[in-house]
Design an enzyme around this catalytic site. Structure first.
Site, PDB file in Angstrom:
ATOM      1  N   SER A 107      28.858  11.034 -30.206  1.00  0.00           N
ATOM      2  CA  SER A 107      28.681   9.273 -29.366  1.00  0.00           C
ATOM      3  C   SER A 107      30.716   8.995 -28.165  1.00  0.00           C
ATOM      4  O   SER A 107      31.307  10.130 -29.447  1.00  0.00           O
ATOM      5  CB  SER A 107      29.495   8.144 -30.156  1.00  0.00           C
ATOM      6  OG  SER A 107      29.556   7.041 -29.662  1.00  0.00           O
ATOM      7  N   TYR A 135      30.946   3.481 -37.946  1.00  0.00           N
ATOM      8  CA  TYR A 135      30.302   4.417 -36.024  1.00  0.00           C
ATOM      9  C   TYR A 135      30.757   5.268 -35.938  1.00  0.00           C
ATOM     10  O   TYR A 135      30.484   6.229 -35.813  1.00  0.00           O
ATOM     11  CB  TYR A 135      29.380   3.026 -35.465  1.00  0.00           C
ATOM     12  CG  TYR A 135      28.947   3.744 -34.632  1.00  0.00           C
ATOM     13  CD1 TYR A 135      27.848   4.445 -34.536  1.00  0.00           C
ATOM     14  CD2 TYR A 135      29.847   4.874 -32.914  1.00  0.00           C
ATOM     15  CE1 TYR A 135      26.482   5.114 -33.995  1.00  0.00           C
ATOM     16  CE2 TYR A 135      28.308   5.027 -32.302  1.00  0.00           C
ATOM     17  CZ  TYR A 135      27.554   5.621 -33.011  1.00  0.00           C
ATOM     18  OH  TYR A 135      26.506   6.235 -31.509  1.00  0.00           O
TER      19      TYR A 135
HETATM   20  N1  LIG Z   1      22.517   4.824 -26.267  1.00  0.00           N
HETATM   21  C1  LIG Z   1      23.861   4.890 -26.410  1.00  0.00           C
HETATM   22  O1  LIG Z   1      24.390   4.034 -24.958  1.00  0.00           O
HETATM   23  C2  LIG Z   1      24.294   6.411 -27.200  1.00  0.00           C
HETATM   24  C3  LIG Z   1      26.052   5.912 -27.134  1.00  0.00           C
HETATM   25  C4  LIG Z   1      26.361   7.259 -27.961  1.00  0.00           C
HETATM   26  C5  LIG Z   1      25.594   7.640 -28.621  1.00  0.00           C
HETATM   27  N2  LIG Z   1      24.559   7.660 -29.030  1.00  0.00           N
HETATM   28  C6  LIG Z   1      23.803   8.189 -30.297  1.00  0.00           C
HETATM   29  O2  LIG Z   1      21.892   8.509 -29.410  1.00  0.00           O
HETATM   30  C7  LIG Z   1      21.124   8.176 -30.655  1.00  0.00           C
HETATM   31  C8  LIG Z   1      20.140   7.597 -29.968  1.00  0.00           C
HETATM   32  O3  LIG Z   1      20.878   7.000 -29.420  1.00  0.00           O
HETATM   33  P1  LIG Z   1      19.429   5.083 -28.987  1.00  0.00           P
HETATM   34  O4  LIG Z   1      20.084   4.305 -27.530  1.00  0.00           O
HETATM   35  O5  LIG Z   1      18.440   6.094 -28.734  1.00  0.00           O
HETATM   36  O6  LIG Z   1      19.767   4.910 -30.436  1.00  0.00           O
HETATM   37  P2  LIG Z   1      18.036   3.885 -30.866  1.00  0.00           P
HETATM   38  O7  LIG Z   1      18.652   2.780 -32.232  1.00  0.00           O
HETATM   39  O8  LIG Z   1      17.322   3.464 -30.173  1.00  0.00           O
HETATM   40  O9  LIG Z   1      17.422   5.189 -31.798  1.00  0.00           O
HETATM   41  C9  LIG Z   1      17.711   5.579 -32.989  1.00  0.00           C
HETATM   42  C10 LIG Z   1      16.237   5.988 -33.445  1.00  0.00           C
HETATM   43  O10 LIG Z   1      16.650   6.097 -35.195  1.00  0.00           O
HETATM   44  C11 LIG Z   1      15.560   6.030 -35.737  1.00  0.00           C
HETATM   45  N3  LIG Z   1      15.855   5.872 -37.476  1.00  0.00           N
HETATM   46  C12 LIG Z   1      17.636   5.406 -37.552  1.00  0.00           C
HETATM   47  N4  LIG Z   1      17.759   6.011 -39.246  1.00  0.00           N
HETATM   48  C13 LIG Z   1      16.438   6.513 -39.048  1.00  0.00           C
HETATM   49  C14 LIG Z   1      16.846   7.453 -40.218  1.00  0.00           C
HETATM   50  N5  LIG Z   1      17.502   7.434 -41.868  1.00  0.00           N
HETATM   51  N6  LIG Z   1      15.304   8.021 -40.650  1.00  0.00           N
HETATM   52  C15 LIG Z   1      14.180   8.001 -39.540  1.00  0.00           C
HETATM   53  N7  LIG Z   1      15.097   7.845 -38.171  1.00  0.00           N
HETATM   54  C16 LIG Z   1      15.799   6.598 -37.838  1.00  0.00           C
HETATM   55  C17 LIG Z   1      15.540   4.713 -35.218  1.00  0.00           C
HETATM   56  O11 LIG Z   1      14.249   3.725 -35.956  1.00  0.00           O
HETATM   57  C18 LIG Z   1      15.526   3.972 -33.289  1.00  0.00           C
HETATM   58  O12 LIG Z   1      14.258   4.508 -33.188  1.00  0.00           O
HETATM   59  C19 LIG Z   1      21.945   8.174 -31.721  1.00  0.00           C
HETATM   60  O13 LIG Z   1      22.588   9.285 -31.878  1.00  0.00           O
HETATM   61  C20 LIG Z   1      23.231   7.127 -31.356  1.00  0.00           C
HETATM   62  O14 LIG Z   1      23.963   7.186 -32.041  1.00  0.00           O
HETATM   63  C21 LIG Z   1      23.462   6.315 -28.507  1.00  0.00           C
END
Ligand SMILES: NC(=O)c1ccc[n+]([C@@H]2O[C@H](COP(=O)([O-])OP(=O)(O)OC[C@H]3O[C@@H](n4cnc5c(N)ncnc54)[C@H](O)[C@@H]3O)[C@@H](O)[C@H]2O)c1
Length: 329
Positions: free
Chosen positions: A130, A155
């Site tokens: 991130s 986080y």
């Molecule tokens: N969206 C952004 O702007 C952004 C920015 C920086 C980093 N990220 C990272 O990208 C990745 C995806 O983010 P996103 O925006 O799609 O988030 P999101 O919350 O929509 O997707 C994450 C998914 O992981 C699942 N999950 C969480 N814990 C779990 C576990 N223990 N076992 C199995 N499944 C689990 C959740 O149910 C969810 O569906 C994450 O690692 C997030 O930290 C996202």
């Protein structure tokens, strides 16, 4: 390219859904894993899954990655050549009050994925980090070589920990790993706890939108389709021994648009698309937040041809079109 299924974790999540969809569209079989937790409305996660399930090359596994035995059995059964690990407990602000969820889903779960890869000859692990690892850095744009040892949220600390854990497995077991520092990804099927979605909800419900730091925030908003394309390319770009990573087959990239937008400008675009004026509540800076993000993406452009091509007005338009259709508003 291989016919062997690619594991996409977090496949019911925002980015995981789009990545899985992209891979299926390219004809690649996908095993999608998700716990379907209720951090935000699981109905949205189910609706995403329904779309993926329409493709016969998609298999869904509901499991918690923090469960060591389940993960070990899954990896032993499938022996995935490529793993795209996107599941995590996301959200900077939530981590202030719920640090344990981050320890389970971002630390324990990450270790279980690393172990699964290590014991089953995985060819490449691509995982989400991130932009929050840059913490309170003020030098812009943020470059991968900049210091990332002063996180301002738990986080961010877990995401930095993931990079270090991946590096150690890459060094010890020659596991090829690629970490992606995502910068504010947005678009259709987005995440309801992120600014664009929260603002759209509030504007439609005629509730005030909350602008922290009195609205003086800049974010490198990155459109989801630009992200999924580059993730797909990266799966096949297995890192070679990297002198900047002590010769381990390990690397980290920024994935951003390289163009920070004023939050107030994004609000104005939303107002235009929704045809309503927002009521703005100006608030002080929140703990854990940063004022500006701005990605240096030179390495990613050089190695993959990455060229983000979606201007913010087009991206906001596409998001609102989806939002209206999904919520029938
Ligand atoms: N969206 C952004 O702007 C952004 C920015 C920086 C980093 N990220 C990272 O990208 C990745 C995806 O983010 P996103 O925006 O799609 O988030 P999101 O919350 O929509 O997707 C994450 C998914 O992981 C699942 N999950 C969480 N814990 C779990 C576990 N223990 N076992 C199995 N499944 C689990 C959740 O149910 C969810 O569906 C994450 O690692 C997030 O930290 C996202």
């Amino acid at each position: 390219m291989t016919d062997q299924a690619i594991l996409v974790t977090g496949a019911a999540g925002f980015i995981g859904f789009h990545v899985a969809r992209q891979l299926l569209a390219e004809g690649r079989p996908v095993v999608g894993l998700d716990s379907l937790n209720s951090y935000y409305d699981p109905a949205l996660k189910q609706a995403r899954l329904q779309r993926l399930a329409a493709d016969s090359r998609f298999t869904f596994v509901q499991a918690d990655l923090a469960d060591r035995e389940t993960v070990a059995a899954l990896f032993a059964r499938h022996r995935f050549a490529s793993v795209v690990h996107l599941a995590a407990q996301a959200g900077v602000r939530h981590s202030i009050d719920h640090p344990q969820a981050y320890a389970d889903s971002n630390l324990q779960a990450f270790l279980n994925v690393l172990e699964g890869c290590r014991h089953n000859s995985c060819r490449h692990l691509v995982y989400a980090s991130s932009s929050s690892v840059y913490g309170a850095n003020t030098k812009l744009p943020f470059a991968v070589a900049d210091r990332t040892d002063h996180p301002v949220s738990f986080y961010a600390a877990t995401k930095k920990a993931n990079e270090l854990m991946a590096q150690s497995y890459s060094h010890l077991y020659r596991l090829p790993v690629t970490g992606l520092r995502f910068f504010t990804i947005y678009g259709p099927w987005g995440r309801p706890d992120m600014a664009l979605f929260l603002f759209a909800d509030a504007i439609m419900a005629r509730r005030p939108i909350r602008l922290f730091n009195h609205g003086k925030m800049r974010r490198d908003f990155t459109y989801i389709d630009d992200v999924t394309r580059v993730v797909s390319t990266l799966i096949d770009l297995v890192p070679a021994d990297n002198p900047s990573a002590a010769n381990a087959p390990s690397r980290v990239y920024n994935v951003g648009n390289h163009r920070p937008e004023e939050l107030t400008h994004v609000v104005a675009l939303l107002e235009r698309e929704l045809g309503r004026t927002a009521v703005k509540e100006l608030l002080p800076m929140q703990p854990g937040d940063v004022v500006e993000t701005f990605a240096d993406v030179e390495d990613l452009m050089r190695d993959t041809g990455f060229a983000p091509s979606t201007p913010i007005d087009v991206g906001v338009h596409n998001f609102v079109t989806w939002y209206r259709d999904y919520f029938e508003v």
